[in-house]
Design an enzyme around this catalytic site. Structure first.
Site, mmCIF file in Angstrom:
data_model
loop_
_atom_site.group_PDB
_atom_site.id
_atom_site.type_symbol
_atom_site.label_atom_id
_atom_site.label_comp_id
_atom_site.label_asym_id
_atom_site.label_seq_id
_atom_site.Cartn_x
_atom_site.Cartn_y
_atom_site.Cartn_z
ATOM 1 N N ARG A 72 1.002 -1.182 -0.017
ATOM 2 C CA ARG A 72 0.057 0.027 -0.136
ATOM 3 C C ARG A 72 1.269 1.507 -0.486
ATOM 4 N NH1 ARG A 72 -3.989 2.416 4.641
ATOM 5 N NH2 ARG A 72 -5.462 3.491 3.360
ATOM 6 N N HIS A 76 0.400 4.906 -2.034
ATOM 7 C CA HIS A 76 0.258 6.208 -1.958
ATOM 8 C C HIS A 76 1.436 7.159 -2.127
ATOM 9 C CE1 HIS A 76 -2.969 5.015 1.836
ATOM 10 N NE2 HIS A 76 -3.579 4.261 -0.090
ATOM 11 N N ASN A 102 -3.579 8.104 4.688
ATOM 12 C CA ASN A 102 -2.042 7.630 5.933
ATOM 13 C C ASN A 102 -2.523 7.810 7.218
ATOM 14 O OD1 ASN A 102 -1.260 6.919 3.172
ATOM 15 N ND2 ASN A 102 -0.330 9.008 3.353
ATOM 16 N N HIS A 201 -6.478 -5.135 -3.277
ATOM 17 C CA HIS A 201 -7.293 -5.200 -1.911
ATOM 18 C C HIS A 201 -7.668 -7.108 -1.586
ATOM 19 C CE1 HIS A 201 -8.648 -1.080 -1.361
ATOM 20 N NE2 HIS A 201 -7.263 -0.859 -1.171
HETATM 21 C C1 HEM Z 1 -9.485 3.726 -5.549
HETATM 22 C C2 HEM Z 1 -8.766 3.463 -5.005
HETATM 23 C C3 HEM Z 1 -8.127 3.120 -3.572
HETATM 24 C C4 HEM Z 1 -9.237 3.108 -2.552
HETATM 25 C C5 HEM Z 1 -10.199 3.991 -1.906
HETATM 26 C C6 HEM Z 1 -8.443 2.380 -1.095
HETATM 27 C C7 HEM Z 1 -8.442 2.822 -0.180
HETATM 28 C C8 HEM Z 1 -8.193 1.658 1.164
HETATM 29 C C9 HEM Z 1 -8.155 1.486 2.035
HETATM 30 C C10 HEM Z 1 -9.712 2.660 3.115
HETATM 31 C C11 HEM Z 1 -8.162 0.462 2.878
HETATM 32 C C12 HEM Z 1 -8.326 0.264 4.804
HETATM 33 C C13 HEM Z 1 -7.499 1.262 5.452
HETATM 34 C C14 HEM Z 1 -8.032 1.351 7.450
HETATM 35 O O1 HEM Z 1 -8.772 1.183 7.070
HETATM 36 O O2 HEM Z 1 -6.930 1.142 7.371
HETATM 37 C C15 HEM Z 1 -7.029 0.308 2.178
HETATM 38 C C16 HEM Z 1 -5.935 -0.639 2.614
HETATM 39 C C17 HEM Z 1 -5.238 -1.007 1.743
HETATM 40 N N1 HEM Z 1 -4.855 -0.937 0.593
HETATM 41 FE FE1 HEM Z 1 -6.130 0.699 -0.910
HETATM 42 N N2 HEM Z 1 -7.078 1.902 -1.868
HETATM 43 C C18 HEM Z 1 -7.121 2.092 -3.219
HETATM 44 C C19 HEM Z 1 -6.390 1.703 -4.336
HETATM 45 C C20 HEM Z 1 -5.267 0.520 -3.630
HETATM 46 C C21 HEM Z 1 -4.469 0.646 -4.106
HETATM 47 C C22 HEM Z 1 -4.248 1.189 -5.956
HETATM 48 C C23 HEM Z 1 -3.301 -0.475 -3.874
HETATM 49 C C24 HEM Z 1 -2.179 -1.672 -4.353
HETATM 50 C C25 HEM Z 1 -1.817 -1.822 -5.775
HETATM 51 C C26 HEM Z 1 -4.063 -0.746 -2.612
HETATM 52 C C27 HEM Z 1 -3.323 -1.458 -1.414
HETATM 53 C C28 HEM Z 1 -4.047 -1.376 -0.278
HETATM 54 C C29 HEM Z 1 -3.361 -2.853 0.592
HETATM 55 C C30 HEM Z 1 -2.514 -3.566 0.262
HETATM 56 C C31 HEM Z 1 -3.936 -2.389 2.117
HETATM 57 C C32 HEM Z 1 -4.446 -3.037 3.668
HETATM 58 C C33 HEM Z 1 -2.717 -2.403 4.243
HETATM 59 C C34 HEM Z 1 -2.387 -3.099 5.689
HETATM 60 O O3 HEM Z 1 -3.813 -3.928 5.527
HETATM 61 O O4 HEM Z 1 -2.340 -2.495 6.082
HETATM 62 N N3 HEM Z 1 -5.233 0.232 -2.654
HETATM 63 N N4 HEM Z 1 -6.978 0.742 1.039
#
Ligand code: HEM
Ligand SMILES: *[C@@H]1O[C@H](CO)[C@@H](O)[C@H](O)[C@H]1NC(C)=O
Length: 335
Positions: A72, A76, A102, A201
């Site tokens: 992630r 970012h 973040n 995701h």
């Molecule tokens: C429209 C685009 C995106 C939105 C709105 C979004 C939103 C989010 C949100 C809300 C979370 C959870 C945060 C939390 O509450 O702790 C998350 C986690 C994550 N996102 Fe996204 N995301 C987006 C795109 C992406 C992209 C493009 C990637 C990677 C290629 C990605 C990889 C991840 C990963 C791996 C997690 C889990 C992180 C962890 O477990 O620490 N996301 N994302």
């Protein structure tokens, strides 16, 4: 004609040709991909990739979620892949770690510090923090079962951060489908890239507070999101009450939470996407719905496109040449 003059004329012809190519292709790629190369550290730090990989393997075995958290970070950092995300507050720097997307949820910075410190021992001031994030994103994908790709390298690190740009450029969980598409387009990423990249995701977690609204007050009338499978919603409510327990964690892919596969897309097709920003890929546009179905049915196709789109995302406005610097410590600029 004297040789040097001939040379200058030839160079100019080549440059003009390149410029026209760039203008006609109408993507940002042209200005950025050309300067990065997979061989960038082959002579200056031949062990760089192996060192990064070994730290990713160690971090993943200590904490399986860490792979997702590290992946992630590249996203970012990458709406401008310049290591700016990693800077802490100091002097004039307002850390991007405080951006909406973040704060309280981006993690894994200590792992990046450890990798950087090992690389500084091996080859001082050579490998940028931005490149570390790009390599780590590939290695975390591979270690959780996903595809591999050649990482383009040679990014340099920013000497400043932009909290405002972070907040403006990166979509949030409550963004509409149109807003998300626009924000990706602004970075030169199309719908095909968007749908494939959101497949990231397939691993990792979200806090209760990021999807609570879907369970209790979706449109402001104490209602539930109707595009959420009702049994799945009831299960989520067990650990995500109407108030409190904000930090409780849930798998983004409840079927195979730690495995990089295409279940993310299969889940969307049964209305078991966790985030609103996930499920709308299936419910708000015919084109993106077709892509979800395609990747849900064909993991190989997803992997292929994901790898391509990751390279493309990694090429978003890097600093190269004499711009920026190679930081010694990823958390602060050199003095
Ligand atoms: C429209 C685009 C995106 C939105 C709105 C979004 C939103 C989010 C949100 C809300 C979370 C959870 C945060 C939390 O509450 O702790 C998350 C986690 C994550 N996102 Fe996204 N995301 C987006 C795109 C992406 C992209 C493009 C990637 C990677 C290629 C990605 C990889 C991840 C990963 C791996 C997690 C889990 C992180 C962890 O477990 O620490 N996301 N994302
Ligand atoms: C639901 O949302 C509306 C509009 O945003 C808000 O006024 C109301 O207080 C919310 N209700 C609950 C129970 O959170």
């Amino acid at each position: 004609m004297a040789k040097p003059v001939m040379c200058i004329v030839l160079t100019q012809i080549v440059l003009v040709a390149l410029f026209h190519l760039c203008m006609s292709s109408q993507t940002k790629e042209c200005t950025s991909t050309s300067s990065l190369s997979p061989q960038f550290y082959d002579n200056s730090c031949p062990k760089a990739q192996a060192i990064v990989q070994s730290f990713v393997a160690k971090a993943h075995s200590n904490d399986p979620r860490m792979a997702a958290s590290l992946l992630r970070l590249h996203f970012h950092d990458c709406f401008g892949c310049d290591g700016s995300l990693l800077l802490d507050n100091s002097g004039t720097i307002e850390s991007e770690k405080r951006a909406v997307t973040n704060v309280d949820s981006a993690r894994g910075f200590e792992v990046i510090d450890d990798i950087k410190s090992a690389l500084e021992d091996e080859c001082p001031q050579t490998v940028s923090c931005a490149d570390i994030l790009a390599l780590v994103a590939r290695d975390t994908t591979v270690i959780t079962g996903g595809p591999s790709w050649e990482v383009y390298l040679g990014r340099r690190d920013a000497r400043e951060a932009s909290l405002i740009a972070s907040n403006n450029n990166i979509p949030v969980v409550s963004s509409t489908f149109e807003t998300i598409v626009t924000k990706f387009n602004d970075q030169g990423l199309g719908l095909i890239d968007l749908v494939a990249l959101l497949g990231g995701h397939t691993i990792g977690n979200s806090r209760c507070k990021s999807f609570r609204k879907r369970l209790y007050n979706h449109s402001g009338n104490s209602d539930r999101d109707q595009t959420l499978n009702q049994n799945y919603a009831s299960m989520l409510q067990q650990g995500c009450p109407i108030s409190g327990d904000d930090q409780n964690l849930f798998a983004l892919d409840y079927m195979t939470p730690n495995k990089f596969d295409n279940y993310y897309f299969k889940n969307l097709m049964t209305f078991k996407g966790l985030l609103s920003s996930d499920e709308i890929l299936y419910t708000k546009s015919r084109d993106s719905m077709e892509l979800v179905k395609l990747y849900g049915a064909n993991e190989e196709l997803f992997f292929e496109q994901y790898a391509k789109s990751m390279v493309k995302m990694g090429n978003i406005s890097p600093l190269t040449g004499r711009n920026g610097e190679i930081r010694r410590i990823c958390r602060r600029v050199n003095h």
